[in-house]
Each structure stands twice: as C-alpha cells, then as structure tokens.
Design a protein around this motif. Structure first.
Motif, PDB file in Angstrom:
ATOM      1  N   THR A 254       3.927  -5.731  -7.948  1.00  0.00           N
ATOM      2  CA  THR A 254       4.307  -4.325  -8.124  1.00  0.00           C
ATOM      3  C   THR A 254       3.126  -3.413  -7.821  1.00  0.00           C
ATOM      4  O   THR A 254       3.240  -2.453  -7.055  1.00  0.00           O
ATOM      5  CB  THR A 254       4.778  -4.070  -9.569  1.00  0.00           C
ATOM      6  OG1 THR A 254       5.790  -5.011  -9.881  1.00  0.00           O
ATOM      7  CG2 THR A 254       5.329  -2.667  -9.735  1.00  0.00           C
ATOM      8  N   GLN A 257       1.937  -3.523  -4.065  1.00  0.00           N
ATOM      9  CA  GLN A 257       2.767  -2.792  -3.090  1.00  0.00           C
ATOM     10  C   GLN A 257       2.556  -1.279  -3.218  1.00  0.00           C
ATOM     11  O   GLN A 257       2.594  -0.561  -2.218  1.00  0.00           O
ATOM     12  CB  GLN A 257       4.247  -3.197  -3.198  1.00  0.00           C
ATOM     13  CG  GLN A 257       4.950  -2.899  -4.509  1.00  0.00           C
ATOM     14  CD  GLN A 257       5.765  -1.621  -4.465  1.00  0.00           C
ATOM     15  OE1 GLN A 257       5.725  -0.890  -3.480  1.00  0.00           O
ATOM     16  NE2 GLN A 257       6.478  -1.341  -5.530  1.00  0.00           N
ATOM     17  N   SER A 269       9.790   1.132   2.037  1.00  0.00           N
ATOM     18  CA  SER A 269       9.547   1.165   0.600  1.00  0.00           C
ATOM     19  C   SER A 269      10.614   0.380  -0.148  1.00  0.00           C
ATOM     20  O   SER A 269      10.386  -0.097  -1.251  1.00  0.00           O
ATOM     21  CB  SER A 269       9.512   2.605   0.115  1.00  0.00           C
ATOM     22  OG  SER A 269      10.760   3.211   0.285  1.00  0.00           O
ATOM     23  N   HIS A 270      11.784   0.248   0.470  1.00  0.00           N
ATOM     24  CA  HIS A 270      12.848  -0.518  -0.197  1.00  0.00           C
ATOM     25  C   HIS A 270      12.479  -1.993  -0.271  1.00  0.00           C
ATOM     26  O   HIS A 270      12.692  -2.662  -1.278  1.00  0.00           O
ATOM     27  CB  HIS A 270      14.169  -0.343   0.548  1.00  0.00           C
ATOM     28  CG  HIS A 270      14.608   1.083   0.628  1.00  0.00           C
ATOM     29  ND1 HIS A 270      14.967   1.803  -0.475  1.00  0.00           N
ATOM     30  CD2 HIS A 270      14.719   1.926   1.673  1.00  0.00           C
ATOM     31  CE1 HIS A 270      15.299   3.036  -0.114  1.00  0.00           C
ATOM     32  NE2 HIS A 270      15.140   3.128   1.193  1.00  0.00           N
ATOM     33  N   ALA A 273       9.731  -2.412  -2.775  1.00  0.00           N
ATOM     34  CA  ALA A 273      10.224  -2.306  -4.149  1.00  0.00           C
ATOM     35  C   ALA A 273      10.894  -3.604  -4.594  1.00  0.00           C
ATOM     36  O   ALA A 273      10.903  -3.949  -5.771  1.00  0.00           O
ATOM     37  CB  ALA A 273      11.203  -1.145  -4.267  1.00  0.00           C
TER      38      ALA A 273
ATOM     39  N   TRP B 188       6.266   5.572  -2.824  1.00  0.00           N
ATOM     40  CA  TRP B 188       7.653   5.574  -3.314  1.00  0.00           C
ATOM     41  C   TRP B 188       7.763   4.599  -4.462  1.00  0.00           C
ATOM     42  O   TRP B 188       7.411   3.441  -4.318  1.00  0.00           O
ATOM     43  CB  TRP B 188       8.607   5.167  -2.178  1.00  0.00           C
ATOM     44  CG  TRP B 188       8.497   6.061  -0.983  1.00  0.00           C
ATOM     45  CD1 TRP B 188       7.766   5.828   0.145  1.00  0.00           C
ATOM     46  CD2 TRP B 188       9.133   7.339  -0.791  1.00  0.00           C
ATOM     47  NE1 TRP B 188       7.903   6.881   1.022  1.00  0.00           N
ATOM     48  CE2 TRP B 188       8.731   7.811   0.472  1.00  0.00           C
ATOM     49  CE3 TRP B 188       9.979   8.115  -1.576  1.00  0.00           C
ATOM     50  CZ2 TRP B 188       9.157   9.040   0.980  1.00  0.00           C
ATOM     51  CZ3 TRP B 188      10.404   9.328  -1.080  1.00  0.00           C
ATOM     52  CH2 TRP B 188       9.998   9.783   0.187  1.00  0.00           C
ATOM     53  N   VAL B 189       8.262   5.058  -5.600  1.00  0.00           N
ATOM     54  CA  VAL B 189       8.389   4.142  -6.738  1.00  0.00           C
ATOM     55  C   VAL B 189       9.809   3.604  -6.875  1.00  0.00           C
ATOM     56  O   VAL B 189      10.085   2.791  -7.751  1.00  0.00           O
ATOM     57  CB  VAL B 189       7.940   4.787  -8.065  1.00  0.00           C
ATOM     58  CG1 VAL B 189       6.435   4.991  -8.068  1.00  0.00           C
ATOM     59  CG2 VAL B 189       8.631   6.101  -8.320  1.00  0.00           C
ATOM     60  N   SER B 190      10.706   4.021  -6.014  1.00  0.00           N
ATOM     61  CA  SER B 190      12.089   3.515  -6.015  1.00  0.00           C
ATOM     62  C   SER B 190      12.762   3.679  -7.365  1.00  0.00           C
ATOM     63  O   SER B 190      13.464   2.779  -7.835  1.00  0.00           O
ATOM     64  CB  SER B 190      12.141   2.051  -5.585  1.00  0.00           C
ATOM     65  OG  SER B 190      11.661   1.937  -4.275  1.00  0.00           O
ATOM     66  N   LYS B 197       5.590   2.790 -13.875  1.00  0.00           N
ATOM     67  CA  LYS B 197       5.414   2.670 -12.427  1.00  0.00           C
ATOM     68  C   LYS B 197       4.876   3.981 -11.836  1.00  0.00           C
ATOM     69  O   LYS B 197       4.048   3.960 -10.935  1.00  0.00           O
ATOM     70  CB  LYS B 197       6.769   2.344 -11.789  1.00  0.00           C
ATOM     71  CG  LYS B 197       6.671   1.249 -10.751  1.00  0.00           C
ATOM     72  CD  LYS B 197       8.068   0.775 -10.387  1.00  0.00           C
ATOM     73  CE  LYS B 197       8.086   0.154  -9.019  1.00  0.00           C
ATOM     74  NZ  LYS B 197       9.453  -0.122  -8.573  1.00  0.00           N
ATOM     75  N   PRO B 357       9.727   5.619   5.435  1.00  0.00           N
ATOM     76  CA  PRO B 357      10.509   4.380   5.348  1.00  0.00           C
ATOM     77  C   PRO B 357      11.889   4.570   5.969  1.00  0.00           C
ATOM     78  O   PRO B 357      12.522   5.612   5.791  1.00  0.00           O
ATOM     79  CB  PRO B 357      10.626   4.122   3.850  1.00  0.00           C
ATOM     80  CG  PRO B 357       9.721   5.067   3.189  1.00  0.00           C
ATOM     81  CD  PRO B 357       9.422   6.175   4.128  1.00  0.00           C
TER      82      PRO B 357
END
Lengths: 310, 359
Positions: A254, A257, A269-270, A273, B188-190, B197, B357
């Motif tokens: 985590t 990334q 980013s997907h 994640a 990006w933390v989604s 996070k 992204p």
C-alpha cells in the motif's frame, strides 16, 4: 544513492506503521478462531476501541490510559458477542456481522462530541544517540510504543500456541470441543477468554488509529481494516508468522504504491490500488498451497456452538 | 465497506419526527438527504450549516428534517419518497448519485418541490444546482504558488473522474499564474474517505519534496499529516485549520446558505421555477476561509483582486491559453473553455507530473 536509501527508509517505517493495526487485530482474531470462535465483529470492536481511546486520552491527557480504555472497550464488545454466541449459542456469523454494525453506530454516537478535537498524537520513541544513526536508527529505534508492543505480542502468541500447555488446550477446544470437555477442560471458559483476547487486541488496534496513526476521531475511520485483518487470518492459514508477514506485506505494498504514484510512475491507479490485496493473497496462497495442511491448520470446530450438556 | 447503520437510525428519527413536533398550518416542511455522516468538516457538513441557517432565519416558518448517510442508489429513492410522503414540500438531495431517484420521486409527487445538487437533469418540479468548485481550486493554487518554496505541490485525490481532474487542473493553473515553473504531483488513494491512507499519501508526496498539500478527499488527515511534517496544506469543503494550525494556509469552502435561503423565499412566495443554477465566487457559493496567520497580506490581497476579477467576469480558471500536458493548446488565448468541456474534462494540463490513469 543517499536519496534512494532515504526513501526506502521512509517507506519501511511507514510500512511498520500501516501494518501494526492489522497485526494487532489479526493476532487476536487468530487466537479466537483457534478456540473455535469465528468473530466477524473485528471492524466494530476496532471502532469502539478507537473512540474509547481518544475519549479517555482527551479526558485524562494520558496516552497510556487511552490505550487501556481502547483495550477494555474491545473486551466489552467481545463479551457481548461471547454472551450471544457462547452462552446463548446464537449463530456466530450473524452475531459477528451484527457486532460490526452495532460498533459502527455506537462509536459514531459516542464520538459525536469528539469529532472536532484532534490530538497531538503519540510521538515515536527517541532513544538518545541510537535513533539518530542513519538508516538503522529510524528502522530499529524510531517507532512508537505500539509497534514494539505488537511485535512482542506476536512473539508471545507464537510461543503460547507452539510451546505451552495453555496453547494446547486452546487448540484442543477449537479442534474437538467434546473431547476437550471430556478431558475436564471448560470449553466455554476457554472460548470466553479467547474471544475477550480478540476483543482486547482489536480495541488496541483501534486505539492505535486514534492515538497514533491519524490522531483524531472521525466516523468509520477504520475504513475496512477490521475486515482485512479477518481475511489475513484465513489466508495466513492460522499461523502467527504468516499473519505478521501478510500484515506487513499488505501495509508495505500500500505504502510503496503511494510512493510510486508520488514519483509520477505511469501505472493505472486502479491497478496500484488493487496491488496490496493481490500481492498479499498471492504470496500467502503460494506459501500455503498444500490443501491438506490448510485443513490441518483450520480449527475443525470453527464457528460451531458447543453445548456442554450434551 | 460502509455499513449504514445511520440510515436506519435516521429513518427511525424521521418516523418519530411528526410525533415530536406537529407541523403548524403555515410551516414549510423541508427535507434534506445527506450522503455521509455530518461530521465536523466536509461536503455534508457544509450542507448541514446551510440547513441550520434556514432554521434560524425562518424560525417558526420552516420545519427541517435531514437523513444522513444515505447511500446513492435504490435506498436513496426510498428515503426521498419517504420525506415527500411525510409532507415535506421542499426536498434538497445533496449528492450526484441522487439524481435519477430525485427525478423519479418528483414525478410521483407533483405538489412537492425538489432540488438536486451537482446533477444535470431537471423536471417541472425539480431543479438542480451546482458550484463552480474550480474557482476555489484556482484561488487555492495562487496561494500555494506564493507560499511554496520548492514550487512543488502534492495533491491527495480520490478517483480519476472529471470532477477531480478539473480541480487538479484549476489548481495548477492558479499556481502557475504566480509561479510558472510550479508542478503538482498527484496520488490517488482510490477512496473518498480513508484517513489512514490519505495520511500516508500526503506523507509520500511530502517525501518527494512537496511543501504544500492539497486534497480532494473527505477526511482532515492530509492537513494533519502536513502539520506533523512541517509543510503547508490547503483545506477543502470546510475550514480545516483546527487540524493543522501551523499548516493550514486557507481552505476553499462551499457555502450553500445563500442559495438555500433564496430557494426557500421563492417557494414561500410561490415564485419558484425549476432551473439549473450554477454559482461560484460571484454568487458567494465558493468562499476562501480559514486563512492561516503565516499567509502575508499581499497574498491575501492578490487573492481578493482575483476574486474581484472573477466576480466581474474578467477571470475564469479555464481561460486561454490553456495547454494540455502534451503541449497541445486546448483553449486559445482570449477564449474560455465551455461549461460542457469543463464538465467532461479528462486530461491533465501542463504542470501536472505523471500520466493520468486510464479509466
């Protein structure tokens, strides 16, 4: 070169921090499950522990008392679960889910007046001289008390399960409660203790969030960490060493990334994640791919109520 | 995983509400639907401030009810319908995902009026309203550009959707208007909400040299992280200075009170008509608030000037020339990007580090 080393140290330190609440909560759940109790209420117990901890610390100024309050709140939640599933023999899955929902609501209610009051946060230890050594200093001597405590707890749990008579009794209760009962062990008492231990560490994991990690209270701030801890126990096939590995792997990927993104690496980013979940599951599944061994490790009576009278 | 106990509690609260206070004959009953817990800062909190303002301003003339933590989707329709059934003659639904349910319920209750935030559909008895959030982002960028020593900003973002991308672009355009070499890195933390996070993302950005942290997520953790690391931060939605007294430069906040008050006044006078309302700095819906003591007066003055220019219609965040990351000119000098292009924005402008992204 030095810069890279610095970033690596930053990532490793952040990894230990991100992994610690998972280590705490998962070790407790592991003990509970080893006794045959499947408690899905980890998320709820963590939340109540988190809010109790910050209330106590704001009230007394003491982080120690905050941690204690979080632990006790976790135990109280676990005992509610124990009363329902052990004494009243309610379904463990349903009761566990209910405990999580209850914890979400209760913590939000208790925390109403504390949402606006950030804490300074418990600072990392600073060992004079040692903490300032480059690389080794921050890695070995630069953490907060919770990090060291979680490692000590890991050692204690591993030793307890593998080397002590108490560990043997715990496993017997989880594998064959009737046999343990026939041998004169009090199955319910053992399970109550194991469940309470699970609540204590989940509460402490919650306390870590509000006292150290993000020193404030906000509704639902565990953001799913209780569920990740639950999953870790299963993927780690109920082995403390693998729980530790899985928690740090999850935390580490985590963090890594996020740092990759900050450097402008062009990966979706997907996908990034997703990475912590995929990597953790993959590694744990690969090191435990022997199906018979998994069966041997899984407590045979997991989730099954025990009626001493029969 | 967000289990919504609050929804159930709130539903109970609604059920009990009529018992607690029987509505007077002339009272206008107004319902609010919130997407998250009210909390002490953030999107929903700003709507709640406006609701409290209505209660005060129209004391005795209105009776408001709210339901918090209503998930976007099937559950939303149930809650909106419930509010209409209970005699609320005006219902504000305050999240994008409530759009279709709002329109659907509006058709079933022709005598009630519905107002939906951030959507684009209207009906005879359903209007919508949105804020030009990008104006606040642009002004925040100016502050960041003036205060940053490294010229590097860090942006903690939730998901790569147009609404968020627009904010990032407006921010760096504002920052570059005062420091042409400024850059912003995005993490990006989604998730819209994960304090842990968000904090780690802010720390990753700080480790890379960012000395101003901007966020498009809902918790105050990025501000707290900036405070702990001794760098600056800019709040979003609400004034977050409590969470970082030494870090918080300013916040770009949303102010719904004026709009809500005007809607209520129109409804009371019977002059309400369905429209698509857009407000920003000019309308007082974007407010720069919570200035930190470290921000010098000339920076505040500059921001005030830019605000005045926006009010006069002389300045817009996406005013040409605007160049995309690859150098292609997307808005010519002298032109302003169309509202539709702004709404669908899916590219980075120059100054953003890294690639956007893919969806």
């Amino acid at each position: 070169m030095i810069e890279i080393a610095e970033v690596v140290v930053v990532i490793l330190v952040a990894t230990l921090r991100a992994g610690t609440p998972l280590v705490l909560a998962a070790l407790g759940e592991l003990i509970a499950e080893k006794s045959g109790v499947l408690n899905l209420g980890v998320e709820g117990m963590m939340l109540v522990g988190a809010v109790a901890a910050i209330i106590a610390t704001l009230g007394t100024g003491s982080y120690m008392l905050g941690a204690l309050a979080g632990t006790l709140a976790g135990i109280a939640m676990a005992l509610v679960f124990g009363l329902l599933t052990l004494s009243l023999r309610a379904n463990q899955v349903a009761a566990g889910l209910a405990l999580t929902i209850f914890g979400l609501g209760l913590s939000a209610f208790l925390g109403l007046a504390y949402r606006d009051r950030p804490l300074d946060g418990l600072k990392p230890l600073a060992v004079p001289g040692l903490s300032d050594i480059p690389v080794i200093g921050p890695l070995l001597f630069g953490h907060d008390v919770f990090v060291y405590f979680s490692l000590a707890l890991f050692a204690a749990v591993a030793w307890f399960l593998a080397r002590t008579r108490g560990g043997l009794v715990l496993k017997a209760v989880g594998e064959a409660p009737e046999a343990a009962h026939a041998l004169g062990h009090d199955v319910l008492a053992v399970r109550y203790l194991a469940t309470a231990f699970g609540g204590a560490t989940a509460g402490l994991a919650g306390a870590y969030l509000t006292l150290v990690y993000t020193p404030m209270w906000a509704d639902q701030m565990t953001a799913g960490r209780g569920w990740i801890a639950l999953a870790l126990v299963v993927f780690a096939t109920w082995k403390p060493g693998r729980v530790l590995l899985g928690a740090y792997l999850f935390g580490g990927v985590t963090i890594a990334q996020l740092h990759l993104q900050a450097q402008g690496v062009a990966v979706s980013s997907h996908i990034l994640a997703m990475l912590p979940y995929v990597a953790t599951i993959l590694v744990l599944v690969l090191i435990a791919r022997d199906a018979t061994r998994i069966k041997l490790n899984a407590p045979a009576a997991l989730g099954k109520p025990f009626e001493p009278g029969r | 995983m967000k289990l919504r106990i609050a929804t159930a509690l709130a539903a109970l609260a609604i059920a009990a509400a009529p018992l607690a206070a029987p509505a007077g004959a002339q009272e206008l009953k107004i319902g609010f639907v919130y997407v998250s817990p009210i909390g002490s800062a953030g999107w929903t909190y700003q709507h709640e401030l406006a609701r409290q303002h209505l209660e005060k301003t129209f004391a005795g003339k209105v009776k408001t009810t709210y339901v918090e933590s209503v998930p976007e989707g099937a559950d939303a329709e149930r809650v909106i319908r419930r509010l209409a059934q209970e005699g609320n003659k005006l219902v504000f639904t305050t999240s994008f995902g409530y759009m279709d349910p709002t329109i659907k319920v509006a058709q079933a209750f022709p005598n009630a009026i519905f107002e939906h935030a951030t959507g684009y559909k209207t009906a005879k008895n359903a209007g919508n309203y949105i804020i030009r959030f990008e104006e606040g982002r642009y002004l925040a960028g100016i502050v960041a550009g003036k205060m940053s020593k490294s010229g590097k900003a860090g942006y903690v973002a939730a998901f790569p959707i147009p609404e968020v991308i627009r904010g990032i672009n407006a921010f760096i355009l504002g920052m570059r208007s005062v420091n042409p070499n400024a850059t912003v890195s995005v993490v990006w933390v989604s998730s819209w909400y994960d304090p842990g996070k968000e904090r780690e993302a802010a720390e990753a950005l700080i480790a890379q040299g960012a000395d101003v942290i901007m966020q498009h997520t809902d918790s105050t953790a990025p501000v707290q992280a900036a405070e702990a690391k001794g760098v600056y931060a800019i709040g979003y939605h609400s004034d977050m200075s409590k969470f970082g007294p030494k870090a918080h430069l300013v916040a770009s906040t949303h102010n719904w009170t004026g709009y809500y008050q005007s809607v209520v006044e129109k409804v009371m006078k019977g002059q309400w008509k369905a429209e698509q309302y857009v407000g920003g700095i000019k309308e007082g819906m974007v407010v720069m608030a919570g200035w930190g003591p470290m921000v010098p007066d000339d920076v505040k003055k500059l921001v005030a000037e830019k605000e005045a220019a926006m009010k006069a219609g002389k300045l817009a965040p996406f005013q040409g020339p605007v160049k995309a990351q690859d150098g292609k000119e997307v808005v010519k000098a002298g032109a302003v990007m169309s509202a539709k292009d702004i709404a669908n924005m899916s590219f980075y402008v120059q100054g953003v580090v890294g690639a956007l992204p893919k969806k």
